[in-house]
Design a protein around this motif. Sequence first.
Motif, PDB file in Angstrom:
ATOM      1  N   THR A 109       0.834  -1.206   0.000  1.00 46.04           N
ATOM      2  CA  THR A 109       0.000   0.000   0.000  1.00 46.04           C
ATOM      3  C   THR A 109       0.870   1.257   0.000  1.00 46.04           C
ATOM      4  OG1 THR A 109      -0.031   0.132   2.405  1.00 46.04           O
ATOM      5  CG2 THR A 109      -1.733  -1.230   1.368  1.00 46.04           C
ATOM      6  N   GLN A 162       0.465   3.528   2.032  1.00 48.60           N
ATOM      7  CA  GLN A 162       0.701   3.792   3.453  1.00 48.60           C
ATOM      8  C   GLN A 162       1.963   3.063   3.934  1.00 48.60           C
ATOM      9  OE1 GLN A 162      -2.202   2.725   2.055  1.00 48.60           O
ATOM     10  NE2 GLN A 162      -3.992   3.268   3.266  1.00 48.60           N
ATOM     11  N   LYS A 163       2.138   1.828   3.461  1.00 45.40           N
ATOM     12  CA  LYS A 163       3.317   1.049   3.829  1.00 45.40           C
ATOM     13  C   LYS A 163       4.575   1.677   3.209  1.00 45.40           C
ATOM     14  CE  LYS A 163       5.711  -2.818   4.851  1.00 45.40           C
ATOM     15  NZ  LYS A 163       5.993  -3.299   6.193  1.00 45.40           N
ATOM     16  N   THR A 185       5.975   4.651   4.961  1.00 41.67           N
ATOM     17  CA  THR A 185       6.672   4.527   6.247  1.00 41.67           C
ATOM     18  C   THR A 185       8.147   4.166   6.079  1.00 41.67           C
ATOM     19  OG1 THR A 185       6.199   2.160   6.466  1.00 41.67           O
ATOM     20  CG2 THR A 185       4.586   3.691   7.414  1.00 41.67           C
ATOM     21  N   ALA A 224      -6.168  -5.220  -2.453  1.00 46.75           N
ATOM     22  CA  ALA A 224      -5.594  -3.969  -2.956  1.00 46.75           C
ATOM     23  C   ALA A 224      -5.265  -2.994  -1.835  1.00 46.75           C
ATOM     24  CB  ALA A 224      -6.551  -3.326  -3.961  1.00 46.75           C
ATOM     25  N   GLY A 225      -5.161  -3.524  -0.610  1.00 44.88           N
ATOM     26  CA  GLY A 225      -4.802  -2.664   0.511  1.00 44.88           C
ATOM     27  C   GLY A 225      -6.013  -2.122   1.232  1.00 44.88           C
ATOM     28  N   ASP A 265      -3.655   2.961   9.517  1.00 45.71           N
ATOM     29  CA  ASP A 265      -2.731   1.914   9.941  1.00 45.71           C
ATOM     30  C   ASP A 265      -1.899   1.472   8.741  1.00 45.71           C
ATOM     31  OD1 ASP A 265      -1.406  -0.340  10.692  1.00 45.71           O
ATOM     32  OD2 ASP A 265      -3.185  -1.515  11.189  1.00 45.71           O
ATOM     33  N   PRO A 266      -0.627   1.854   8.706  1.00 43.54           N
ATOM     34  CA  PRO A 266       0.185   1.565   7.514  1.00 43.54           C
ATOM     35  C   PRO A 266       0.408   0.082   7.256  1.00 43.54           C
ATOM     36  CG  PRO A 266       1.518   2.577   9.237  1.00 43.54           C
ATOM     37  CD  PRO A 266       0.112   2.636   9.695  1.00 43.54           C
ATOM     38  N   GLU A 267       0.173  -0.751   8.241  1.00 36.87           N
ATOM     39  CA  GLU A 267       0.377  -2.186   8.037  1.00 36.87           C
ATOM     40  C   GLU A 267      -0.910  -2.900   7.603  1.00 36.87           C
ATOM     41  OE1 GLU A 267       3.305  -3.586   8.034  1.00 36.87           O
ATOM     42  OE2 GLU A 267       4.320  -1.771   8.709  1.00 36.87           O
ATOM     43  N   ALA A 268      -2.002  -2.172   7.513  1.00 37.53           N
ATOM     44  CA  ALA A 268      -3.284  -2.814   7.239  1.00 37.53           C
ATOM     45  C   ALA A 268      -3.410  -3.252   5.786  1.00 37.53           C
ATOM     46  CB  ALA A 268      -4.417  -1.860   7.585  1.00 37.53           C
TER      47      ALA A 268
END
Lengths: 578, 578
Positions: free
Chosen positions: A471, A473-474, A477, B452-453, B459-462
């Motif tokens: 993502t 988001q990942k 980071t 697709a995330g 939450d960046p790990e979601a």
Amino acid sequence: MKHHVALFALLGSVPATLGLWPIPRSLETGTSALKLAANFNIELDVPNPPADLSAAVSRSANYIKTDNLERLVVDRGASNSTAVAHAPQLKSLVLSLESGSPVRSIMEEATLELGTRREEYKLDVPASGASATLTANSTLGLLRGLSTFEQLWYDLSGETYTIQAPISVVDTPAYPFRGFMLDTARNYFAVSDIKRTLDAMSWVKMSQLHWHVVDSQSFPIQITGFMDLAEKGAYSSSMIYTPEDVQDIVQYAGERGIDVMVEIDMPGHTAIISEAHPDFVACAEASPWATFASGEPQCLMKPLISRLDTLWPLEPPAGQLRFASAAVQNFTVGLLNEVAKMFPSNIVSTGGDELNTECYTEDAETQAILQETGQDLEQALSGFIQAAHGTLKAQGKTPAVWEEMVLDHNVTLSNDTVVLVWISSMDAAAVAAKNFRIVHAPSDYFYLDCGAGEWIGSDPEANSWCDPFKTWQKSYTFDPLANLTEAQTSLVLGGEQLLWTEQSSPANLDPIVWPRAASSAEVFWTGATLPGGKPRNGTEALPRLHDVAFRMAQRGIRAIPLQPLWCALRPGKCNLNS
Amino acid sequence: MKHHVALFALLGSVPATLGLWPIPRSLETGTSALKLAANFNIELDVPNPPADLSAAVSRSANYIKTDNLERLVVDRGASNSTAVAHAPQLKSLVLSLESGSPVRSIMEEATLELGTRREEYKLDVPASGASATLTANSTLGLLRGLSTFEQLWYDLSGETYTIQAPISVVDTPAYPFRGFMLDTARNYFAVSDIKRTLDAMSWVKMSQLHWHVVDSQSFPIQITGFMDLAEKGAYSSSMIYTPEDVQDIVQYAGERGIDVMVEIDMPGHTAIISEAHPDFVACAEASPWATFASGEPQCLMKPLISRLDTLWPLEPPAGQLRFASAAVQNFTVGLLNEVAKMFPSNIVSTGGDELNTECYTEDAETQAILQETGQDLEQALSGFIQAAHGTLKAQGKTPAVWEEMVLDHNVTLSNDTVVLVWISSMDAAAVAAKNFRIVHAPSDYFYLDCGAGEWIGSDPEANSWCDPFKTWQKSYTFDPLANLTEAQTSLVLGGEQLLWTEQSSPANLDPIVWPRAASSAEVFWTGATLPGGKPRNGTEALPRLHDVAFRMAQRGIRAIPLQPLWCALRPGKCNLNS
């Protein structure tokens, strides 16, 4: 942003999001409305400006006229109408170079050695309507500043405005290498697709296209003196990059502040060369590629799984250059010599990932050469790579390689070699420990193809080897300095997001890349902290990234929505802990 | 296929793949080359043919002229050139209806009650060049046969040919409901995007568009007498389906053999109605939607996780219809009455998924009504649904609902109600046990958005709640009769693949759907076995699905490649156990 509480009280509006991406290193904004005058003009106060700088100004003026992007709030900015109606009018943005700056073209500056390109700029937009100013000490810096200026403006019923004047930016990238890798070998992409991608990259100040142009499956690039490679190895006569296409692409990129690092991956990932030179390639036809996976290892692609907890699929077709052969070395040196001439960049990659050494154990021809020369396989590999890099260095190029060349083989590499870390982000420390410069390309953060299923037949339960989907988001980071010592931080050149195209084509290029790949563009431009010093974080970034996606869409990129429009228009309302 | 060994010896070619999708129930092919005459013509031997049948013939003739699809083999069919040069020429395809067949328009036939539509057809293409014949007992059957005929042909230097004549097809679908669901509420899709999707659906004989037109985030459909819902609930005045748009879409669908089942999801997923009718919606503003997740359950969307091992995200915005209220019931009945008039389909869905009953526990207005009427919440819900379905039935419609209405609530439903199973494929048996008809829409096989995330911040790990990505290979293994008794098999109407659009828009509509959604089209048309009786399997299907993707691309659909072109041109070479 300062005084924004006062602003929102004044305008009766929700908090304004300044849609800057990447967010500048230093940024001050105010609370006043300002709009562009009908005759707004970008003045280039640079004597004898290079043609690509003038072209950049024209493009920028055009984007400002045609973006017509409304603010991403429920009323799309209607509550700003009174303020905008009475706002001062900005008549001009004046661009100038600091005295004594060399007047290179953008392309010349953008293709300088990494670390020597000047990208910093200073932008001031007064609230009064007095001329805005953009200054830099290079044309490339002016280009970066124009990209920022373009992102300041929204449309309200035909007026182009901001509600955050005055705006003051002092900006410079944290890292020089802010890249995107495109694989044009698994599936082909037209020149127009690559150019469209370069446009989008430039809007978010990306500096590097890593063009993984050839691989085992196809050889789409025509190289003078080696025309048979594309003739026999391209997917079709229309799926070819001619020398003119290459020139067109590097020029287009350069004018947009993007350097093109071409990769001729070797000695693995070269099966397709056997179409023109069957003698140069070991294991090409020896056995079905997948036999290895069924328990009978023969002469096949062997993934380097030693440092991964997960298996990933072997990939057809099999076949690798017989690097121990003098004929193959001569061929390779000649090929790279021509490739180096085609690309103005200072960097050329020779790849070097996923070499299956077992292939050569069973290759009689290689074994005969090793016996004859008294070398072992690693010595022969080192000689091959040194010959390849030697011809690049003779042309003033810096070689780049995938991490295996440093971590898994005994290859002698010059100290300036750039190493791309892909298998895992954890491997950067090992590369740094060997004192090589690093480009972060980790599959666990930056692989855009992960999570879209397994393309190899025929297991219906299989997923992509690098699940899950990475993502934004990942990716966002990612810490470029993780696990490195203070002394090693200077080894980090930057990083890139990558698109391997086993399941991609022009059909899904834009949606699989944008706006996701913008995440690393900010990681490597802005660095660890937002202006003001707080750490970057995805919650702050999301509304700005929505802005990127919608502005890209206005400019013809098929960027996907990150959320329902309901959320995009209500910053913060769709966060889990809002 | 018969005699193909002889064929390949003759033509010196690799095994031919007949690119039929869905593959017919009964199919015989030969080994001869046959090409279309320059004046090839489709003759319609039907007196007073309905306009949409004539139009279908014209479209088909046009596709045959313009597809220009080369065979997916390395030489793209060049080895067939001699055979094609000397091949007999097919001058015509003659369409006729069996005597006594009613001459309805395609649209009339396609919108009949499920189970009563006639789709079977018989197609014969002689090897001699004598006229090909297509017969059916309905215009819809002729349309299905035309879709098959179009898929027989490849291009070689301007010749349109097959190398598998004679071809004989006797075909009829295994299930009537072969669907695709599009959510136009999370993000908006233009009429042209929906029409393009309908075209692609018709090419693979899909019969049902499930139009999830509204949801919590937006209300884009204009309904006579209820115009304020779209006026206040659409994302913008340009993101609206007018009654004329709806008429345009259902007509376009019907002409292509596709019925449109509209869904007005209720009483959950209705938050946006509060924009026009704040009094009708409970919990809309009561508390941030995500509070529930942080341990303070108030009045929010509560996912029904009881039968799932996994949590999935709550979705903003909160808000559900106060179904116990007489005013809300009147509103709903009036609304559905108008909606029913807009859609010629026999089926209308009232949704009914993910109802959060806690919302009403805390809603003072609902509690007051319950006290006053002496009902409990489930009784009130049953009354609401019965009123809603009553108005549909009064207009001759069959109601459809999501599985929760049957499995999680005490709602009295008529026996003919169609139930869509979505939470898990395992739930079909429970629905069948209650003797309701089933449409399979399981998230574990058919959700196109999974993997697709996570779109919810922060939450960046979601990852997506329904990870991993549902590959075509996985969807293709779906067994419509799994866990059902012999007696229950007649309850299965078919199934659908679904696109929830939190992260989709026209930008990625084609690539996220095609060719993946074709997998269920074959599951529900062809049934469990290939012609000849062997079970369907992905390894056999892959080359044909490549064909689908490339033919779609030729027709303007941005279908993605399933593999590198190297693999597509070499059937079987990229399978793991080949």
